[in-house]
Write an enzyme that holds these catalytic residues in place. Structure first.
Site, PDB file in Angstrom:
ATOM      1  CG  LEU A  60      55.361  19.277  31.385  1.00  0.00           C
ATOM      2  CD1 LEU A  60      54.307  18.784  32.407  1.00  0.00           C
ATOM      3  CD2 LEU A  60      55.652  17.619  30.531  1.00  0.00           C
TER       4      LEU A  60
ATOM      5  CG  HIS B  48      65.924  26.318  36.434  1.00  0.00           C
ATOM      6  ND1 HIS B  48      65.898  25.942  35.967  1.00  0.00           N
ATOM      7  CD2 HIS B  48      66.560  27.848  37.006  1.00  0.00           C
ATOM      8  CE1 HIS B  48      66.725  26.601  35.108  1.00  0.00           C
ATOM      9  NE2 HIS B  48      66.721  27.213  35.810  1.00  0.00           N
TER      10      HIS B  48
ATOM     11  CG  ASP C 174      53.769  28.924  35.050  1.00  0.00           C
ATOM     12  OD1 ASP C 174      54.561  28.495  34.745  1.00  0.00           O
ATOM     13  OD2 ASP C 174      53.671  30.274  36.031  1.00  0.00           O
ATOM     14  CD  GLU C 175      48.866  27.394  30.468  1.00  0.00           C
ATOM     15  OE1 GLU C 175      48.834  27.548  29.460  1.00  0.00           O
ATOM     16  OE2 GLU C 175      47.605  26.850  30.875  1.00  0.00           O
ATOM     17  N   GLY C 176      54.503  28.669  31.763  1.00  0.00           N
ATOM     18  CA  GLY C 176      55.897  29.175  30.815  1.00  0.00           C
ATOM     19  C   GLY C 176      56.809  28.008  31.615  1.00  0.00           C
ATOM     20  CB  VAL C 177      59.872  27.367  30.105  1.00  0.00           C
ATOM     21  CG1 VAL C 177      61.751  26.937  30.111  1.00  0.00           C
ATOM     22  CG2 VAL C 177      60.043  27.290  28.987  1.00  0.00           C
TER      23      VAL C 177
ATOM     24  N   GLY D 133      69.618  11.284  36.278  1.00  0.00           N
ATOM     25  CA  GLY D 133      68.481  11.316  36.931  1.00  0.00           C
ATOM     26  C   GLY D 133      69.153  10.911  38.452  1.00  0.00           C
TER      27      GLY D 133
ATOM     28  CG  ASN E 104      67.646  16.524  40.977  1.00  0.00           C
ATOM     29  OD1 ASN E 104      67.221  16.379  42.497  1.00  0.00           O
ATOM     30  ND2 ASN E 104      67.838  16.862  40.188  1.00  0.00           N
TER      31      ASN E 104
ATOM     32  NE  ARG F 191      57.853  15.089  24.953  1.00  0.00           N
ATOM     33  CZ  ARG F 191      58.168  15.185  23.746  1.00  0.00           C
ATOM     34  NH1 ARG F 191      59.021  14.724  23.023  1.00  0.00           N
ATOM     35  NH2 ARG F 191      56.883  15.956  23.459  1.00  0.00           N
TER      36      ARG F 191
END
Ligand code: GRF
Length: 206
Positions: free
Chosen positions: A99, A115, A147-150, A18, A20, A97
């Protein structure tokens, strides 16, 4: 009557240390910062992130994955929780995790992640070790929309650090972490001030 707090309401998701989150809490405590953390959610009961939230009087919620049948129901509960707290921005900060697409869509354009690499280099786990193994001379950190990728979403801010010949994963991680703590609060500030505009895969910073 108290005056309504008009600062952007931020929800932070984290699984561990934690630091950040702490940078965001510290930024929010400074006069004139346009956002504040209203809820911290973790999938880990003992996450230090939850302790840091409690120490700041911020709602701290452990959402135990074992209490949910699958990712979809977990993320549905997470989405409801964030909505209950009227969160205008979700910040992932070491949340381990991925999303679900449903949750990403529910908060489209309102989820940021940090990241520890200069994306698109070295997505995924152990980014600092990947950078060292590859032999890059410059490393860094990225704040991007999710977005929906990693680790693939539009990039809001990046900062670089040099890689030293004698760097270990620990020393490089520490150097990168210092810039993470600078650029994450900066990105949240820009978002809160309406100065990050998504244009396809680009982010226009005004
Ligand atoms: C940071 O290095 C961040 O870039 C990555 O996970 C780490 C989280 O650290 N996504 P902390 O929990 O914020 O200290």
């Amino acid at each position: 009557m108290t005056r309504e707090d008009i600062r952007l309401r931020v929800g932070v998701l984290g699984s561990g240390r934690g630091s950040n989150l702490q940078a965001l809490l510290d930024a929010a405590a400074r006069p004139g910062y346009p956002a504040r953390v209203v809820v911290v959610v973790s999938d880990k009961e003992r996450a230090q992130a939850l302790e840091r939230a409690r120490a700041h009087g911020v709602a701290a919620v452990w959402l135990n994955p074992k209490d949910f049948g699958d990712r979809a129901t977990y993320d549905a509960a997470l989405g409801r929780l964030l909505a209950e707290h009227r969160v205008g921005l979700v910040c992932l900060a070491g949340f381990m995790r991925i999303l679900t697409p449903e949750l990403v869509r529910a908060f489209a354009g309102r989820v940021l992640n940090i990241h520890p690499s200069l994306l698109p280099a070295f997505p995924g786990l152990h980014a600092q070790r990947q950078a060292l193994d590859y032999g890059v001379k410059v490393a860094g950190a990225t704040v991007h929309f999710v977005d929906e990728g990693v680790d693939t979403g539009p990039i809001a801010l990046q900062a670089s650090v040099p890689v030293q010949p004698d760097d270990t994963e620990e020393s490089l991680s520490a150097r990168i972490l210092a810039v993470e703590h600078r650029i994450y609060p900066e990105a949240v500030r820009l978002f809160a001030e309406g100065r990050l505009r998504l244009a396809g895969r680009k982010v226009i910073v005004r």
